[in-house]
Scaffold this active site. Sequence first.
Site, mmCIF file in Angstrom:
data_model
loop_
_atom_site.group_PDB
_atom_site.id
_atom_site.type_symbol
_atom_site.label_atom_id
_atom_site.label_comp_id
_atom_site.label_asym_id
_atom_site.label_seq_id
_atom_site.Cartn_x
_atom_site.Cartn_y
_atom_site.Cartn_z
ATOM 1 N N ASP A 251 0.873 -1.181 0.000
ATOM 2 C CA ASP A 251 0.000 0.000 0.000
ATOM 3 C C ASP A 251 0.911 1.233 0.000
ATOM 4 O O ASP A 251 2.100 1.110 -0.250
ATOM 5 C CB ASP A 251 -0.959 -0.063 1.201
ATOM 6 N N ASP A 252 0.354 2.413 0.281
ATOM 7 C CA ASP A 252 1.136 3.642 0.164
ATOM 8 C C ASP A 252 2.417 3.576 1.006
ATOM 9 O O ASP A 252 2.395 3.138 2.156
ATOM 10 C CB ASP A 252 0.297 4.830 0.638
#
Length: 473
Positions: A251-252
Amino acid sequence: MEMIWVLLLVFGIFSNLRSVESRKARILESFEYTAISCRAHSASITDYGGVGDGVTLNTKAFQDAVNELSQFGSDGGAQLFVPQGKWLTGSFNLTSHFTLYLHKDAVLLGSQDVNGWPVIDPLPSYGRGRDAVGGRYISLIFGTNLTDVVVTGDNGTIDGQGALWWQRFHSKKLKYTRPYLIEIMHSNNIQISNLTLVNSPSWNVHPVYSSNILVQGITIIAPVTSPNTDGINPDSCTNTRIEDCYIVSGDDCVAVKSGWDEYGISYGMPTKQLIIRRLTCISPYSATIALGSEMSGGIQDVRAEDIVAVNTESGVRIKTAVGRGGYVKDIYVRGMALHTMKWAFWMTGNYGSHADTHYDPNALPVIQGVNYRDVVAENVSMAGRLEGISGAPFTGICISNVTIGMAKKAKKVPWTCTNIEGITSNVSPPPCGLLPDQGPEKIGMCDFPQETLAIDTVEFQRCSYTGVSMMYV
Ligand SMILES: *[C@@H]1O[C@H](CO)[C@@H](O)[C@H](O)[C@H]1NC(C)=O
Ligand SMILES: *[C@@H]1O[C@H](CO)[C@@H](O)[C@H](O)[C@H]1NC(C)=O
Ligand SMILES: *[C@@H]1O[C@H](CO)[C@@H](O)[C@H](O)[C@H]1NC(C)=O
Ligand SMILES: *[C@@H]1O[C@H](CO)[C@@H](O)[C@H](O)[C@H]1NC(C)=O
Ligand SMILES: *[C@@H]1O[C@H](CO)[C@@H](O)[C@H](O)[C@H]1NC(C)=O
Ligand SMILES: *[C@@H]1O[C@H](CO)[C@@H](O)[C@H](O)[C@H]1NC(C)=O
């Protein structure tokens, strides 16, 4: 100096060879490190019965150590050393004026037993857990209402053993929200540095409702397909500095947050004065730096520079939605080198993802003053996808000195823009009509702030540790 320690160390090992059956050795450890504060008292986890054999559960040893060492809070503080070994543990809490130091070959292993992770209340600014309504499993290393805490090491490892949690998430067997690796709440003067974090059940480092936070020299690794393994998530925090981090995740790499919809609006605590520099990110399905999507308390004054991303979905990404309220203002990014990206620039006001159905449809986020300069990208499918909100356009977008090399199979239209306003200079390929070109002489526009932030003036001290630990061989 060094010589003496080596001799003692060798002597220590040989003197124990006779008691081979116990497979233990006493080992003298002595080293130096840098930190925001040094400690007067020292202990090793083995002083509290810790066993680093990868099998023995050490939750009680860690919690006993912290509880006992907390008495030194007003007497110079204490440092707890974790020697070489594999230290299986459930969650434990930190205390103030405290340092946790991991040897380079120390590995904290997150317990696979769900009972090792007590359930705590949801964050007030979110109103619920991210995975499930209601409470959340406490993080592996947790602290709240603290001051002056250091979690560091000689690149020692914290392994969340997250696979089991990812499975539970995918098979919808989670009763509560998955735990994070490190969460620090309502605290100030925090240093998290020189560690490797692998396979977190969910987010890796989550400072929330806190200030004066340094995150330095952290390596974060999780499978790129693992769910929500965000790297570092400053959330409703003031004065944060993230630097020299290398992140590969599902994810980020960095996700800047400040609460969700009506809960974030009413809690009203922004993330501001955030520095991110020398970040390297690999995240094929997410952003290098995301602002949001939970940004309802506001995000202001973010300065990102010297960012490298490889095989990542987007560079800096702004995610918000009708109902979020809040703002994203005064964002400055300079110096990005991007390789193999879907979108170099991406912002959206249509992210959706609401805490519940009670959000206020009139709570429109304000996105204003977003500056990008000195960006080189290659093998990009689409240069920019910039989507504001109808009736609440994103304004003050400034993009200069940007060269984007498009991929062979790039989209035909490199930029799409709706409900945005801004200007550009020296941007290639030429941007959309909503970002008029100011001419080549304006190449230096989209200014990065000159004045330094308080978090950049933190002074480090040279600290040392000397003590005897048990080693399990
Ligand atoms: C981290 O480690 C590097 C050496 O690898 C050292 O120079 C630096 O001072 C350390 N930083 C902190 C904050 O511990
Ligand atoms: C750790 O802190 C949490 C939240 O304050 C609390 O619920 C929990 O009981 C604490 N754990 C221990 C072992 O003190
Ligand atoms: C921690 O700090 C928060 C915010 O100041 C406060 O609301 C809360 O009561 C404190 N909790 C404890 C256990 O002191
Ligand atoms: C820390 O360890 C990780 C994982 O082994 C490695 O990739 C990284 O280069 C190391 N960092 C430093 C500063 O030695
Ligand atoms: C343009 O950006 C590059 C890096 O991408 C940088 O080296 C150069 O100095 C910048 N030019 C100006 C005029 O700022
Ligand atoms: C360019 O990107 C594509 C995916 O869009 C990837 O398959 C390819 O390997 C990349 N090429 C280079 C030279 O990195």
